[in-house]
Design an enzyme around this catalytic site. Structure first.
Site, short mmCIF file in Angstrom:
data_model
loop_
_atom_site.label_atom_id
_atom_site.label_comp_id
_atom_site.label_asym_id
_atom_site.label_seq_id
_atom_site.Cartn_x
_atom_site.Cartn_y
_atom_site.Cartn_z
N GLY A 113 3.33 -6.40 25.45
CA GLY A 113 4.13 -7.55 25.19
C GLY A 113 3.45 -8.61 24.07
O GLY A 113 2.74 -7.87 23.26
N LYS A 128 0.55 -4.30 4.76
CA LYS A 128 1.18 -5.45 5.75
C LYS A 128 2.13 -6.25 5.10
O LYS A 128 3.25 -6.51 5.68
CB LYS A 128 -0.17 -5.87 6.43
CG LYS A 128 -1.10 -5.35 7.10
CD LYS A 128 -2.10 -5.98 7.88
CE LYS A 128 -3.35 -4.97 8.31
NZ LYS A 128 -2.78 -3.78 9.06
N GLY A 129 1.67 -6.68 3.91
CA GLY A 129 2.62 -7.88 3.22
C GLY A 129 3.88 -7.11 3.01
O GLY A 129 5.14 -7.73 3.46
N MET A 157 0.66 -1.23 0.10
CA MET A 157 -0.01 -0.18 0.14
C MET A 157 0.91 1.37 -0.10
O MET A 157 2.03 1.04 0.35
CB MET A 157 -0.84 0.08 1.27
CG MET A 157 -1.86 -0.92 1.62
SD MET A 157 -3.50 -0.83 0.83
CE MET A 157 -3.82 -2.61 1.01
N SER A 164 2.07 2.69 13.92
CA SER A 164 1.85 2.06 12.57
C SER A 164 2.77 1.03 12.14
O SER A 164 3.99 1.49 12.16
CB SER A 164 1.62 3.06 11.69
OG SER A 164 0.82 4.37 12.05
N GLU A 168 -4.94 -8.98 3.53
CA GLU A 168 -5.08 -7.74 2.47
C GLU A 168 -5.27 -8.22 0.87
O GLU A 168 -5.54 -7.22 0.30
CB GLU A 168 -4.34 -6.66 2.81
CG GLU A 168 -4.38 -5.95 4.19
CD GLU A 168 -3.37 -4.83 4.36
OE1 GLU A 168 -3.51 -4.03 5.20
OE2 GLU A 168 -2.39 -4.77 3.81
N THR A 215 0.29 -10.40 19.48
CA THR A 215 1.29 -9.08 19.82
C THR A 215 0.06 -8.18 20.53
O THR A 215 -1.13 -7.88 20.05
CB THR A 215 1.29 -8.50 18.36
OG1 THR A 215 0.57 -8.61 17.50
CG2 THR A 215 2.55 -9.65 17.50
N ASP A 231 3.62 -5.51 12.01
CA ASP A 231 4.23 -6.08 10.71
C ASP A 231 5.60 -6.31 11.09
O ASP A 231 6.55 -7.15 10.40
CB ASP A 231 4.04 -5.08 9.66
CG ASP A 231 2.62 -5.03 9.07
OD1 ASP A 231 1.79 -5.92 9.48
OD2 ASP A 231 2.16 -3.86 8.54
#
Ligand code: RIB
Length: 308
Positions: A225, A39-40, A10, A248, A139, A220, A252
């Site tokens: 933690g 994300k990827g 993205m 942000s 996504e 996550t 990932d």
């Protein structure tokens, strides 16, 4: 030890805000930045920055963003043989709003990412068979995600699935074929319909997924933690205390770094610890991929932290 990321990219359009507008209201955001995200792509970049050999399979649009996304992967040494442009479509974009506490709210427009198809996996199969781990997120189309999971299963390649953004449409039976399932606590709540306000509640929700057949659930939990839950075990890792300015892409960051360590050492807790340090450093800077540290910075941070 190649890692294949089959997923999204993205363009992140990040506004730093003091207050979210309510319906009909206009507010001024003091700052804005644009960067490579998705994300990827973020997970691929984190893994590559931590020293892994990474192949990225994704689709970009036919617009001003596409070349920059590909150039960014190339610059980081990521294999872009299977990053393809889709004619007549926009690249994926993600308007992101980050508030004063560093928390984010993200909207995604998938654009070309929707056109990553099972047939693309078939075309890349010889290359994909060489990977030691496949990383997936949500996504892209679920059909492609399931196809990739089954590809991993067929060729004995472990798969890490990050169920983000979470959707109740996810077929847990398909997810059970993965080695690792890595949601954050919000995604865990959506997927299980269970409360996740305390560590015990998170453990219960993760156990619920394990009882459904998921092998390794790693949750996550941001500044709280991370937790690794299996049938036999539940291990908790405290986070590193840092001053967060923008969270942000931190999830990932964790996943990419975790994967990079795990393919080398096969040690889940050790990989979680390094991933947690990598993610902690990422939140001290603004942006998604641009905030990711180098491996040397993580090692230095860990050695200082261990001395304190
Ligand atoms: O996880 C953070 C990412 O989510 C951002 O980079 C944005 O692009 C969305 O995909």
């Amino acid at each position: 030890m190649k890692i294949a990321v089959i997923g999204s990219n993205m363009v992140d359009l990040i506004s730093y805000i003091n207050k979210m507008p309510v319906a009909g209201e206009t507010v001024e955001a003091p700052n804005f930045s644009i960067g490579c995200g998705g994300k990827g792509a973020n997970q691929a970049v984190a893994a590559a920055k931590y020293g892994a050999d990474v192949l990225m399979m994704t689709k970009v649009g036919d617009d001003i963003f596409a070349d920059n996304t590909i150039k960014n992967f190339d610059k980081l040494g990521i294999d872009t043989k299977y990053v393809e442009k889709v004619k007549g479509l926009s690249s994926g974009v993600a308007p992101i709003f980050v508030d004063e506490s560093g928390q984010n709210r993200i909207i995604i427009v998938k654009g070309a990412n929707k056109y990553l198809l099972p047939s693309d996996i078939d075309r890349a199969s010889e290359e994909l068979k060489k990977s030691s781990l496949i990383i997936l997120q949500l996504e892209i189309n679920l059909e492609t995600v399931y196809y990739a999971i089954n590809f991993g299963k067929k060729y004995n390649i472990p798969v890490l699935l990050n169920p983000a953004p979470a959707t109740k449409d996810l077929d847990i039976e398909e997810a059970c074929k993965c080695e690792f399932f890595v949601p954050n606590e919000t995604e865990l709540a959506i997927l299980t319909d269970m409360p996740v306000n305390t560590d015990d509640e998170i453990k219960n929700a993760a156990k619920y997924l394990v009882n459904k057949g998921l092998k390794n659930v790693i949750v996550t939990m941001g500044s709280r933690g991370a937790m690794w839950v299996t049938k036999e075990n539940c291990q908790y890792l405290k986070s590193f205390k840092v001053n967060a300015v923008d969270t942000s892409g931190a999830g990932d960051a964790f996943i990419g770094c975790f994967a990079s360590c795990y393919v080398k050492n096969n040690d889940v807790m050790l990989s979680m610890k390094e991933a947690s340090a990598f993610a902690a450093l990422s939140v001290t800077k603004k942006g998604t991929q641009i905030s990711y540290p180098t491996k040397d910075q993580v090692k230095e941070f860990l050695s200082k932290y261990n001395k304190e």
